[in-house]
Design a protein around this motif. Structure first.
Motif, PDB file in Angstrom:
ATOM      1  N   UNK A  34       0.827  -1.206   0.000  1.00 37.77           N
ATOM      2  CA  UNK A  34       0.000   0.000   0.000  1.00 37.77           C
ATOM      3  C   UNK A  34       0.860   1.255   0.000  1.00 37.77           C
ATOM      4  N   UNK A  35       1.963   1.222   0.762  1.00 37.45           N
ATOM      5  CA  UNK A  35       2.855   2.377   0.793  1.00 37.45           C
ATOM      6  C   UNK A  35       3.502   2.596  -0.570  1.00 37.45           C
ATOM      7  N   UNK A  36       3.906   1.495  -1.224  1.00 35.23           N
ATOM      8  CA  UNK A  36       4.512   1.610  -2.552  1.00 35.23           C
ATOM      9  C   UNK A  36       3.509   2.127  -3.571  1.00 35.23           C
ATOM     10  N   UNK A  37       2.264   1.660  -3.468  1.00 33.72           N
ATOM     11  CA  UNK A  37       1.253   2.132  -4.416  1.00 33.72           C
ATOM     12  C   UNK A  37       0.952   3.604  -4.209  1.00 33.72           C
ATOM     13  N   UNK A  38       0.883   4.045  -2.944  1.00 30.90           N
ATOM     14  CA  UNK A  38       0.680   5.467  -2.682  1.00 30.90           C
ATOM     15  C   UNK A  38       1.834   6.298  -3.222  1.00 30.90           C
ATOM     16  N   UNK A  39       3.071   5.765  -3.084  1.00 27.87           N
ATOM     17  CA  UNK A  39       4.228   6.475  -3.595  1.00 27.87           C
ATOM     18  C   UNK A  39       4.187   6.585  -5.113  1.00 27.87           C
ATOM     19  N   UNK A  40       3.795   5.486  -5.782  1.00 22.79           N
ATOM     20  CA  UNK A  40       3.694   5.527  -7.249  1.00 22.79           C
ATOM     21  C   UNK A  40       2.603   6.480  -7.694  1.00 22.79           C
ATOM     22  N   UNK A  41       1.480   6.470  -6.994  1.00 20.53           N
ATOM     23  CA  UNK A  41       0.394   7.387  -7.352  1.00 20.53           C
ATOM     24  C   UNK A  41       0.824   8.827  -7.182  1.00 20.53           C
ATOM     25  N   UNK A  42       1.511   9.134  -6.082  1.00 17.02           N
ATOM     26  CA  UNK A  42       1.980  10.502  -5.854  1.00 17.02           C
ATOM     27  C   UNK A  42       2.993  10.909  -6.917  1.00 17.02           C
ATOM     28  N   UNK A  43       3.893   9.990  -7.271  1.00 13.47           N
ATOM     29  CA  UNK A  43       4.881  10.307  -8.301  1.00 13.47           C
ATOM     30  C   UNK A  43       4.212  10.521  -9.652  1.00 13.47           C
ATOM     31  N   UNK A  44       3.211   9.671  -9.971  1.00 13.80           N
ATOM     32  CA  UNK A  44       2.451   9.838 -11.221  1.00 13.80           C
ATOM     33  C   UNK A  44       1.826  11.217 -11.272  1.00 13.80           C
ATOM     34  N   UNK A  45       1.208  11.638 -10.174  1.00 12.48           N
ATOM     35  CA  UNK A  45       0.531  12.932 -10.125  1.00 12.48           C
ATOM     36  C   UNK A  45       1.538  14.077 -10.237  1.00 12.48           C
ATOM     37  N   UNK A  46       2.619  14.007  -9.464  1.00 12.90           N
ATOM     38  CA  UNK A  46       3.584  15.099  -9.449  1.00 12.90           C
ATOM     39  C   UNK A  46       4.289  15.241 -10.788  1.00 12.90           C
ATOM     40  N   UNK A  47       4.640  14.127 -11.433  1.00 16.81           N
ATOM     41  CA  UNK A  47       5.309  14.206 -12.734  1.00 16.81           C
ATOM     42  C   UNK A  47       4.432  14.908 -13.758  1.00 16.81           C
ATOM     43  N   UNK A  48       3.188  14.526 -13.815  1.00 16.47           N
ATOM     44  CA  UNK A  48       2.291  15.127 -14.797  1.00 16.47           C
ATOM     45  C   UNK A  48       1.990  16.585 -14.475  1.00 16.47           C
ATOM     46  N   UNK A  49       1.756  16.874 -13.218  1.00 19.67           N
ATOM     47  CA  UNK A  49       1.455  18.263 -12.867  1.00 19.67           C
ATOM     48  C   UNK A  49       2.635  19.169 -13.201  1.00 19.67           C
ATOM     49  N   UNK A  50       3.840  18.720 -12.905  1.00 16.84           N
ATOM     50  CA  UNK A  50       5.020  19.535 -13.211  1.00 16.84           C
ATOM     51  C   UNK A  50       5.177  19.724 -14.723  1.00 16.84           C
ATOM     52  N   UNK A  51       4.958  18.659 -15.494  1.00 18.33           N
ATOM     53  CA  UNK A  51       5.078  18.774 -16.949  1.00 18.33           C
ATOM     54  C   UNK A  51       4.023  19.710 -17.521  1.00 18.33           C
ATOM     55  N   UNK A  52       2.796  19.617 -17.010  1.00 26.09           N
ATOM     56  CA  UNK A  52       1.718  20.458 -17.529  1.00 26.09           C
ATOM     57  C   UNK A  52       1.934  21.926 -17.166  1.00 26.09           C
ATOM     58  N   UNK A  53       2.366  22.184 -15.941  1.00 26.14           N
ATOM     59  CA  UNK A  53       2.605  23.571 -15.532  1.00 26.14           C
ATOM     60  C   UNK A  53       3.745  24.175 -16.344  1.00 26.14           C
ATOM     61  N   UNK A  54       4.783  23.385 -16.608  1.00 21.26           N
ATOM     62  CA  UNK A  54       5.900  23.888 -17.409  1.00 21.26           C
ATOM     63  C   UNK A  54       5.447  24.253 -18.816  1.00 21.26           C
ATOM     64  N   UNK A  55       4.660  23.376 -19.449  1.00 21.79           N
ATOM     65  CA  UNK A  55       4.199  23.669 -20.802  1.00 21.79           C
ATOM     66  C   UNK A  55       3.239  24.856 -20.813  1.00 21.79           C
ATOM     67  N   UNK A  56       2.348  24.940 -19.825  1.00 24.79           N
ATOM     68  CA  UNK A  56       1.457  26.092 -19.746  1.00 24.79           C
ATOM     69  C   UNK A  56       2.239  27.389 -19.605  1.00 24.79           C
ATOM     70  N   UNK A  57       3.315  27.360 -18.841  1.00 25.87           N
ATOM     71  CA  UNK A  57       4.138  28.562 -18.672  1.00 25.87           C
ATOM     72  C   UNK A  57       4.795  28.962 -19.985  1.00 25.87           C
TER      73      UNK A  57
END
Length: 201
Positions: A34-57
């Motif tokens: 469960x801890x590993x899955x939460x970590x993967x989910x958080x990483x999935x979210x953070x990677x995409x959010x950072x990529x989207x914010x960079x492109x929007x900028x």
């Protein structure tokens, strides 16, 4: 005397110890999963959010630069300059994003690409370049909104704030056992209205 052999009690104790150790191992493995899955989910979210914010900028910065050049009566920067700036951020989004987000990002990119250099504004037959440029740049906020909406949907970003607790909710939280109390009986039991009448005498 008991019929249990001398080795029975140590065997039972050993079996219980093994069962306890197995339960601990299973619980630990489940928690690690469960801890590993939460970590993967958080990483999935953070990677995409950072990529989207960079492109929007990048898109926002380029749109501002295009408007400033248009207002000053200057030519926009060459398309290759724009491609060098947007390329890395756009590649990140193309690799990570879902189909709807990728399509929305490419729609913004293609529109901005048309506004650079000598590609389209000066090459449209029968249309004045200034008018064509003004019409195209007016479409940028619309396609940017579609891109942002696709990002919100993929990342499940809720734009509405959480509901404020009411006085009734706070009262129920303060008295958790109030709902378990038996309501007061106001009507007599069916067919037994006379029960206890002799006690009043």
């Amino acid at each position: 005397m008991s019929d249990i052999p001398w080795w029975g009690l140590p065997l039972i104790a050993a079996l219980f110890a093994l069962a306890g150790a197995a339960a601990v191992q299973l619980t630990s493995a489940r928690n690690d999963y469960l801890r590993s899955r939460r970590r993967r989910t958080r990483r999935w979210y953070e990677e995409r959010k950072e990529a989207y914010v960079t492109l929007l900028s990048v898109f926002e910065r380029d749109t501002y630069r295009l408007r400033a050049a248009y207002d000053a009566g200057e030519k926009p920067v060459p398309v290759l300059t724009y491609m060098d700036e947007v390329g890395p951020a756009l590649m990140q989004v193309r690799l990570l994003a879902s189909g709807s987000v990728r399509s929305a990002a490419l729609a913004v990119h293609v529109l901005l690409q048309k506004l650079h250099g000598e590609m389209n504004p000066a090459a449209v037959a029968g249309v004045e370049p200034q008018i064509h440029f003004r019409e195209l740049i007016a479409q940028v906020p619309l396609v940017m909104q579609q891109f942002e909406a696709a990002i919100r949907e993929e990342l499940r970003i809720d734009t509405m704030p959480p509901a404020q607790p009411t006085v009734a909710d706070a009262d129920q939280r303060g008295r958790p056992w109030s709902r378990l109390r038996r309501p007061a009986r106001t009507a007599p039991l069916d067919g037994r209205a006379e029960v206890g009448q002799d006690l009043k005498a």
